[in-house]
Structure formats: C-alpha cells, structure tokens
Scaffold this motif. Sequence first.
Motif, short mmCIF file in Angstrom:
data_model
loop_
_atom_site.label_atom_id
_atom_site.label_comp_id
_atom_site.label_asym_id
_atom_site.label_seq_id
_atom_site.Cartn_x
_atom_site.Cartn_y
_atom_site.Cartn_z
N VAL A 29 39.77 49.34 43.01
CA VAL A 29 39.37 48.76 41.73
C VAL A 29 37.84 48.61 41.72
N THR A 30 37.22 49.04 40.65
CA THR A 30 35.80 48.82 40.44
C THR A 30 35.65 47.73 39.38
N LEU A 31 34.99 46.64 39.73
CA LEU A 31 34.89 45.47 38.85
C LEU A 31 33.41 45.15 38.69
N VAL A 32 32.84 45.49 37.55
CA VAL A 32 31.39 45.43 37.38
C VAL A 32 31.02 44.76 36.05
N ASN A 53 45.63 41.47 48.43
CA ASN A 53 45.78 42.79 49.05
C ASN A 53 45.14 43.88 48.17
N ALA A 54 43.87 43.66 47.81
CA ALA A 54 43.17 44.59 46.91
C ALA A 54 41.95 45.17 47.60
N THR A 55 41.68 46.46 47.34
CA THR A 55 40.47 47.11 47.83
C THR A 55 39.65 47.58 46.64
N GLY A 56 38.33 47.74 46.89
CA GLY A 56 37.49 48.24 45.83
C GLY A 56 36.07 47.75 45.95
N TYR A 57 35.41 47.61 44.80
CA TYR A 57 34.00 47.26 44.75
C TYR A 57 33.77 46.33 43.57
N ALA A 58 32.93 45.30 43.78
CA ALA A 58 32.63 44.35 42.71
C ALA A 58 31.14 44.04 42.70
N SER A 59 30.57 43.93 41.49
CA SER A 59 29.16 43.61 41.37
C SER A 59 28.88 43.07 39.98
N GLY A 60 28.00 42.07 39.90
CA GLY A 60 27.49 41.60 38.62
C GLY A 60 28.49 40.84 37.77
N LEU A 91 26.81 33.74 38.67
CA LEU A 91 27.10 35.04 39.26
C LEU A 91 27.99 34.85 40.47
N GLU A 92 29.12 35.53 40.50
CA GLU A 92 30.10 35.32 41.57
C GLU A 92 30.05 36.45 42.58
N ASP A 93 30.11 36.08 43.84
CA ASP A 93 30.21 37.05 44.93
C ASP A 93 31.69 37.31 45.20
N LEU A 94 32.16 38.49 44.80
CA LEU A 94 33.56 38.85 45.00
C LEU A 94 33.61 39.85 46.14
N PRO A 95 34.06 39.44 47.32
CA PRO A 95 33.92 40.27 48.53
C PRO A 95 34.97 41.37 48.65
N MET A 132 42.53 36.44 48.62
CA MET A 132 41.90 35.14 48.56
C MET A 132 42.79 34.12 49.27
N GLN A 133 42.16 33.24 50.00
CA GLN A 133 42.91 32.24 50.75
C GLN A 133 43.75 31.37 49.83
N CYS A 134 43.21 31.07 48.65
CA CYS A 134 43.95 30.20 47.74
C CYS A 134 45.20 30.89 47.21
#
Length: 455
Positions: free
Chosen positions: A395-398, A421-428, A435-439, A448-450
Amino acid sequence: MLLFTFSACNNKDLNEDIEGPTIGTETGTNTEDLDLGELPEILFDVQLPSMSNTKAYTIDVNQWDIPNNSTNAIKTTTNLQAAIDWAHTEGYTRITLPEGHYLVGEDVNDAYQGGIEIHGNTEFVFSAGAVLEIATNDKWNYCVLKLNGDHIIVRDGVIKGDRDTHSYTPRSDGGTAHDEGHGICVWGNNNVLIDNMQIYDATGDGSLVLDSNDVTFTNNTIYNNRRQGISIVGGVRIKIADNEIHHINGTSPQFGIDIEGPGRVDEDILIHNNYFHHNKGGDIVNATGEGVYILDNTMEQGSGNTYIDGPIVSWHKTHNIIAKNTVTMTSGSVNGRLGYIQYSSGGDKGHSKITYVHENVFNNCGMYMYKSSDADVRRNKFLGYFVAFSDFKNVTLVDNLVTYSDAHPELRFCWSYRFKNATGYASGNYLGDSLEDLPLSTSTPYTMQCVLDGW
C-alpha cells in the motif's frame, strides 16, 4: 438474478474480517501509463451510435389507432409496435413518439411481460409530455422498452414501471422478489445511447445492460426502482455520466450502479460526474469489473436514508480507479462509516493492477481494504473516520488527511490510521494538524500494537 450477501464489520477490530466471496491473492504489481494526475490513463473510447441516414417519422396516433390516454395496454402495445415496425421497414432512422401517456404490456409467458421493442439503426425520441408505462402485471421479468439491434438512441422521455401496483405472486420456487422488471433492457446490443430519460418505479432496475458493448448513459434521472438504478451484467466500454440516480430501494442489492457479471466480461467502465443520493444498499458496487473508473461523482447518503452496505464497494478481484469523488455519510452501515470498502476472502487476486484512491473527500467516513494487495492512496481527506489496511501487501499512503470526529472526541491515533499485517510506504500523512510517522515497510509487515491489544 443478482444476489449479494454482506456481513457486518466491527469497525473497532481489524482482527474481524467481513466475509465476501472466495476470490483473490496478489500476483505482483504492474506498470501502467499514468496521466499528469498520477492515475492510469483512460485508454478506451466508448463509441456512440451512428445512423445510416436522417430520415424522420413522427408516429400518427390517429392513423395507427394508438390510445395515448393511459388505457387499453394490449391495443396500445400492438398498434404502437406496428407503427415502429413499419417505420423501420420503410427506412426511417428517427422515430418520434408524440405527447401522450402510453400504457403498454402483453403476456409473453409465465415469467415475462413484453413491452415495446426498438430496432437497430434507430433514434427513438419522446416528444415533451410523452410517457411509456408498463401496465400492472404479475410477472417476474419485463422490459418496458427493449432494444433489438445495434446503433440505437433513446432520448427525452419518461419510462415508468408498475412497482406500486404490481402483483408479487410466488413463482414455482416460492420466491416473490420479482426483481427483473426493467425500464430499458440493453441485452446484447452494441453502440447504444440513453440520454435525458426519466426511468422510475420499475420492480427491478432502471436499466439492465447484459452482454453489451459501447453503451452510454447521459443526463438521465433514474429513481425509485426496487433493485438497482443501472445493472451491468456483462459490459465492455460503458460510460455513465452526468446522471442523477436516487432512492433505489425495495429488494437487494439496492445500489445506484451494480457491476456484477459472474462468468461474463465487465471492463473499461467510466462512471463520471453523477449525483447519487438516498440509495438504500449503496451507490456503486463493483463485484466483477476491471478498468472501472469512478471519477468526480457526488454521493450522499441523504436525510432519512440508512445505507445497508455503503457508498462505494468493490471486491478483491476487481480493478478500480476512484478519484475526485465527494462522499458524505450521515450514519453508519453494517460496515460502520466506511465510504469505500474492499471485500475479500483472500486467495488469488487474478491480476497485478493497482487500486487507485486519489483526491477524494470522505465526509464523516473513511475506507478499509483487506486480504489483498497493491493500493495507491493519495491526497484524500477522511473527515471524521479512519483509514485501515489489514493483511495487505504494497500500500502506498501519501499526503492524506484524517481528522477526528466531532461526535467522537475520544478517538485517538490508533483509530485514525490502522494497520494489521500490512506492507508498503507512507509519507506526508496528517492527523488533523499533526504530521504522522506511519512506519510502513515494503519488506516487513507492520501491525500496530493497539490493534493487537484489541484497542
């Protein structure tokens, strides 16, 4: 018959999936030619009808002894059809129906009530004040207007079904849905234009497109039909633009537009600049289509309306470009307040194309995709709800914005951007003004732990 089975989603728990049909895993990501807006270019052109000449005939109701005062359906059907047949035989390509209320319908068999048929190479025009209505009947299936051939235009009129007076008698299996009564039947036709029509009160769909190519719907108002506004059950190069589709209600699925042709080909479909509102099931559902462009539409739940499913729904195996739409929900459906949801039961996706979700405004709603892969989500506004991906690859989340809901001030980060259980890239991506840091990682699935804690 089109059937849907939807299950509720607990919108606070990504460990619970929504069960859909058995379809799809990822097969990788392909490279598509993108336009300046970073969306796949529309490489298809829906061909309009072309007429061999412009020879015109206005039906003479006195000469043909055609009732035009909403009486005597059998006589009206027989004589009106005779006039249309004669005009076609004489080479007229533009046939005009004069002002009047034409009640039609004839008994064809136990399941089907016949209406009026329009031949190929014909432009059928309704004069101002001309109405074509199916007489009250007890049949499972009917076509008020059936197209018979290619290169057909129908425009400027009113078609009315019989939903309020219909007799819903049980058929042999005991069913009483009677959900196949259609305003306009586009069955096996090529190069069709339906323009500036009002189509309402059908027991099934405003229009059913079945195994047809190059079909265009423009400037129509389609409403108060029981099953769908428009159903596409096998359609290639379909354009639905500048229509108002509303108050679809009565028998499942109850969507404005339904793309659902199992075992058939549904591809290259443009749904552009339409206004949807007060549709019971939802506004657009894509169960089988590839290359489906959903662009610049307005979708409103509408005052007093409760969605069963949601504004935009797709299945894992489909291919969608969803951009620049404005979606507004006032309350939740069985899926919560999800303006877009992609169903999946996992498995092979069947293609490697990307789902694009760009520059949409989701008012009081969000989106959720799961058990799938390959999504490009950019520059959307999710106002008052969450964005979620579960068991999802690539997933690309920009540059998206998510805001808290004024009605739910207790909501926090884990509610607004949610991953399992997600892979991808996030920015901006922003949460309100922050502004959120989505790792997200392209190689390591992130949860996410929650989410693991169950909120």
